[in-house]
Design an enzyme around this catalytic site. Structure first.
Site: not given
Length: 207
Positions: A68, A70, A74-75, A143, A173
């Site tokens: 992706r 970017g 963190y997730h 995003i 980010c």
């Protein structure tokens, strides 16, 4: 017709990418339906295509390189991830990536507004931001998208009630001068189910 998938259990990141890749191929070959997949991940970091290794301050959790756009994200538990797999050729007379990203932003903004949170865009900063009581700004949603032959995947992540200290292992980010917040941190003690219901309603309005 968009298929909605709601996961009750945390999904391992490699498994999520594998499923997305397959669904994107199916959509492209008109074998599968467009999909919005709502889930949580175990605690992890992902590095987008623009990630700077110096922004990984401390690898407290597994780190996954991902296709992706970017930088580092963190997730983890308490964060609602929405993976969005749409066929832009079907949805737009002339496929427009910028408009698609704008639509993702608008989806988040309208959803947060239902919970009395004012999410805002910021020029030069990806994601959705809120002005904190002290006047500083913090990120509440990220995003990161990828598009293959005009079929989208990856998507958005909204901080409902994650452990905000987990963001300390990265420069989220690539932006070090602003903080990170969550819906619970702002006083909205909502459940994932409540958020999901509004996400689904607003998706129909925006897309």
């Amino acid at each position: 017709m968009v298929e909605w998938i709601f996961e009750k259990d945390a999904v391992a990141y490699p498994n999520a990418v594998e499923l997305m890749e397959k669904r994107v191929a199916d959509i492209r070959d008109t074998q599968g339906s467009e999909t919005v997949w709502l889930l949580e991940h175990p605690a992890l970091y992902t590095a987008g295509t623009s990630a700077d290794e110096s922004d990984l301050l401390e690898a407290r959790f597994p780190v996954y390189k991902t296709g992706r756009g970017g930088e580092y994200t963190y997730h983890g538990p308490g964060q609602r991830v929405a993976y969005v797999m749409l066929d832009l050729k079907k949805r737009q007379s002339k496929p427009d990536v910028r408009h698609y990203v704008w639509s993702l932003e608008e989806w988040i903004i309208q959803t947060l507004a239902e919970f009395d949170i004012k999410g805002e865009r910021r020029e030069g900063r990806v994601g959705i931001w809120v002005v904190m009581p002290d006047g500083s700004e913090s990120k509440i949603a990220a995003i990161g998208v990828r598009i293959r032959k005009w079929v989208t995947y990856h998507g958005i992540a909204i901080n409902v009630n994650p452990d905000l200290s987990h963001f300390g292992g990265i420069v989220p980010c690539g932006i070090s001068q602003h903080g990170v917040t969550s819906m619970h941190d702002l006083g909205q003690k909502i459940s994932m189910e409540e958020l999901d219901s509004v996400l689904k309603e607003k998706f129909r309005l925006v897309f």
